[in-house]
Scaffold this motif. Structure first.
Motif, short mmCIF file in Angstrom:
data_model
loop_
_atom_site.label_atom_id
_atom_site.label_comp_id
_atom_site.label_asym_id
_atom_site.label_seq_id
_atom_site.Cartn_x
_atom_site.Cartn_y
_atom_site.Cartn_z
N GLU A 160 -1.61 7.00 8.13
CA GLU A 160 -2.04 7.58 9.41
C GLU A 160 -2.19 6.48 10.47
OE1 GLU A 160 -2.21 10.71 10.15
OE2 GLU A 160 -2.51 11.78 8.27
N GLU A 161 -2.76 5.35 10.09
CA GLU A 161 -2.91 4.22 11.02
C GLU A 161 -1.56 3.66 11.43
OE1 GLU A 161 -5.39 1.38 9.02
OE2 GLU A 161 -7.06 2.79 8.84
N THR A 162 -0.66 3.51 10.47
CA THR A 162 0.67 2.97 10.75
C THR A 162 1.47 3.91 11.65
OG1 THR A 162 0.67 1.84 8.62
CG2 THR A 162 2.80 2.11 9.68
N LYS A 212 0.85 -1.19 0.00
CA LYS A 212 0.00 0.00 0.00
C LYS A 212 0.88 1.24 0.00
CE LYS A 212 -3.76 -2.07 2.59
NZ LYS A 212 -4.62 -1.93 3.75
N ALA A 246 0.28 6.01 13.85
CA ALA A 246 -0.29 5.92 15.19
C ALA A 246 0.13 4.63 15.88
CB ALA A 246 -1.81 6.02 15.12
N ASP A 247 0.08 3.51 15.15
CA ASP A 247 0.46 2.21 15.73
C ASP A 247 1.92 2.20 16.17
OD1 ASP A 247 -2.09 1.24 15.26
OD2 ASP A 247 -1.51 0.10 13.47
N ARG A 248 2.79 2.81 15.38
CA ARG A 248 4.23 2.79 15.66
C ARG A 248 4.69 3.97 16.51
NH1 ARG A 248 6.73 0.67 9.92
NH2 ARG A 248 5.43 -1.18 9.79
N LYS A 249 3.78 4.89 16.79
CA LYS A 249 4.07 6.07 17.62
C LYS A 249 5.27 6.85 17.08
CE LYS A 249 2.06 4.15 21.77
NZ LYS A 249 1.86 2.73 21.71
N TYR A 295 -0.53 12.23 3.43
CA TYR A 295 -0.54 10.91 4.05
C TYR A 295 -1.85 10.19 3.72
CZ TYR A 295 3.39 12.58 6.81
OH TYR A 295 4.60 13.08 7.20
N THR A 296 -1.74 8.92 3.40
CA THR A 296 -2.94 8.11 3.15
C THR A 296 -3.52 7.66 4.49
OG1 THR A 296 -1.70 6.04 3.05
CG2 THR A 296 -1.99 7.24 0.96
N ASN A 297 -4.74 7.15 4.46
CA ASN A 297 -5.35 6.61 5.69
C ASN A 297 -4.51 5.49 6.27
OD1 ASN A 297 -7.52 8.38 5.57
ND2 ASN A 297 -8.82 6.95 4.45
N TYR A 298 -3.97 4.63 5.40
CA TYR A 298 -3.11 3.54 5.85
C TYR A 298 -1.88 4.08 6.57
CZ TYR A 298 0.01 -0.48 5.70
OH TYR A 298 0.88 -1.48 6.03
#
Length: 64
Positions: A24-26, A3, A28-31, A19-22
């Motif tokens: 943004e999620e990554t 992706k 946040a997950d990886r801080k 930034y794509t939605n993917y």
């Protein structure tokens, strides 16, 4: 199938990252801060060729 994480638009004086939605999620997950990501993209330690003529920017990120 990988992706896209971002779209990069760069002119002489400014770099704009979308930034794509993917991504943004990554992020946040990886801080990881966007400031650190943007630093890696603007001043990488190395740039290598990826699949389909993509560029991959590498930079070590130390824990804070």
């Amino acid at each position: 199938m990988s992706k896209d994480l971002y779209n990069l638009k760069k002119d002489k004086n400014k770099m704009e990252i979308e930034y794509t939605n993917y991504a943004e999620e990554t992020i946040a997950d990886r801080k990881i801060s966007k400031k650190r990501i943007e630093s890696s993209l603007s001043k990488p330690l190395e740039i290598i060729e990826g699949k389909t003529n993509r560029k991959i920017a590498h930079k070590y990120l130390m824990e804070n």
